[in-house]
Motif scaffolding. Structure first.
Motif, PDB file in Angstrom:
ATOM      1  N   ALA A 191       0.778  -1.304   0.014  1.00  0.00           N
ATOM      2  CA  ALA A 191       0.031   0.271   0.031  1.00  0.00           C
ATOM      3  C   ALA A 191       0.946   1.262   0.130  1.00  0.00           C
ATOM      4  O   ALA A 191       0.483   2.353  -0.756  1.00  0.00           O
ATOM      5  N   ALA A 217      -3.548  -0.082  -3.775  1.00  0.00           N
ATOM      6  CA  ALA A 217      -3.244   0.687  -2.443  1.00  0.00           C
ATOM      7  C   ALA A 217      -4.344   0.337  -1.615  1.00  0.00           C
ATOM      8  O   ALA A 217      -4.230  -0.114  -0.322  1.00  0.00           O
ATOM      9  N   MET A 221      -4.254  -2.073   1.682  1.00  0.00           N
ATOM     10  CA  MET A 221      -4.361  -1.385   3.137  1.00  0.00           C
ATOM     11  C   MET A 221      -5.384  -2.166   3.673  1.00  0.00           C
ATOM     12  O   MET A 221      -5.456  -2.294   5.122  1.00  0.00           O
ATOM     13  N   LEU A 239      -3.221   6.968   3.299  1.00  0.00           N
ATOM     14  CA  LEU A 239      -3.842   6.423   1.934  1.00  0.00           C
ATOM     15  C   LEU A 239      -4.699   7.484   1.675  1.00  0.00           C
ATOM     16  O   LEU A 239      -4.994   7.692   0.393  1.00  0.00           O
TER      17      LEU A 239
END
Length: 351
Positions: A191, A217, A221, A239
């Motif tokens: 991520a 990503a 995550m 993120l």
């Protein structure tokens, strides 16, 4: 290790700073590939200093952690001189010392992580060329210690620097190199790397690639958070920061505002410097969509903690704030913000 000593001394000499900013991301900047640096550190030779063991390695690791905490809270301008002095006075002699091979590699890895952090703080301060030099030294040390994690983290840091300076293609090249050099990475690391790839791709205008990396990503995550939350590494706040910038680059301004607001909500208290910078960025995005008073309120939140942070990147955000609100000073909220900011920001930023 003369290269490291010279680098640290150059860092502490302000008279050299104007030279170090020249030639950023030029063709001459050659980033070594992982196979080219593994085990290669000819300047690190034994037999010139007393023998060291794991306690000395643990000292370097602990100092790096403490300096990183200070950087998060107060910015690179405060913390970097401590790191530079520690590199010159303590770490360089350790790297020249006799040690068992396992200790030697562990010390090289610890020194690599500290060099990366010092480069990151130099970039935060705005000394971009010096930051690159630290990053390249971190790559060398990571290769010598076969430390894939710091090698990939450093390449990613160089990509972040390139994005911030507007070098989209270089940012993409560095982000891709970081991802390619990370064997068997766990979901949080995936991520961490894919988020930066998404941001770099969006900066180049490659919508398909940006969204594909962003999806990667997000999936990674979810897997990482399902296993265990990790304080101090890539987290949902980070993120959402990348989601916001990707959406902004691709023209989705309301989406960028929503994601940056969520990033701010999820940010840990310790990350004061990031919080101030990202609140200023959120305010810029709010102003772009025409929400002047909401933007002023967010900038005021950033100003609450701004006096505690010494960061060139944050200063640039505040300088941009002055430029953006100047046409709106007939609005009471904008005028009040402007007057307050003039009291806490350096005069040069409001000129």
């Amino acid at each position: 290790m003369e290269g490291l000593i010279d680098l640290g001394r150059g860092d502490m000499d302000p008279s050299r700073r104007s030279v170090l900013g020249i030639g950023l991301f030029s063709v001459a900047l050659t980033v070594p590939n992982w196979p080219d640096v593994v085990g290669r550190m000819e300047a690190v030779q034994g037999g010139r200093s007393p023998r060291i063991g794991m306690p000395e390695v643990d000292t370097v690791i602990a100092m790096t952690e403490r300096i990183s905490e200070l950087d998060d809270q107060f910015g690179g301008r405060h913390a970097r001189p401590m790191a530079a002095a520690f590199l010159v006075n303590t770490v360089a002699p350790y790297l020249r010392a006799d040690a068992p091979e396992s200790v030697r590699k562990a010390m090289l890895s610890a020194a690599s992580d500290l060099c990366y952090l010092t480069g990151y703080m130099a970039v935060d301060e705005g000394v971009e060329g010096l930051g690159q030099r630290y990053y390249l030294k971190a790559l060398e040390l990571a290769g010598a210690s076969e430390d894939h994690l710091t090698y990939c983290t450093t390449l990613r840091g160089m990509s972040v620097q390139a994005v911030d300076l507007g070098h989209g293609r270089e940012a993409m090249r560095l982000a891709d190199a970081a991802a390619a050099a990370s064997p068997q990475a766990g979901p949080r690391m995936l991520a961490f790397l894919a988020g930066q790839q998404a941001h770099a791709a969006a900066r180049t205008g490659d919508r398909h690639k940006a969204l594909a990396h962003l999806n990667e990503a997000e999936i990674s995550m979810e897997k990482a958070e399902a296993r265990a939350k990790a304080f101090g590494s890539y987290d949902p706040s980070s993120l959402h920061y990348h989601i916001s910038h990707v959406r902004h680059e691709l023209g989705d301004l309301p989406g960028a505002v929503t994601a940056m607001r969520e990033s701010d909500r999820l940010c840990y208290d310790i990350y004061r410097r990031s919080r101030v910078k990202e609140r200023a960025t959120l305010a810029e995005f709010q102003l772009e969509v025409g929400h002047l008073e909401a933007a002023c309120a967010t900038w005021n939140e950033a100003l609450d903690e701004y006096p505690l942070v010494q960061s060139g990147r944050v200063d640039r955000r505040m300088g941009k704030m002055f430029r953006l609100i100047r046409p709106h000073l007939k609005n009471p909220a904008a005028r009040e913000l402007h007057e307050r900011a003039r009291l806490v920001a350096p005069a040069a930023l409001s000129a």
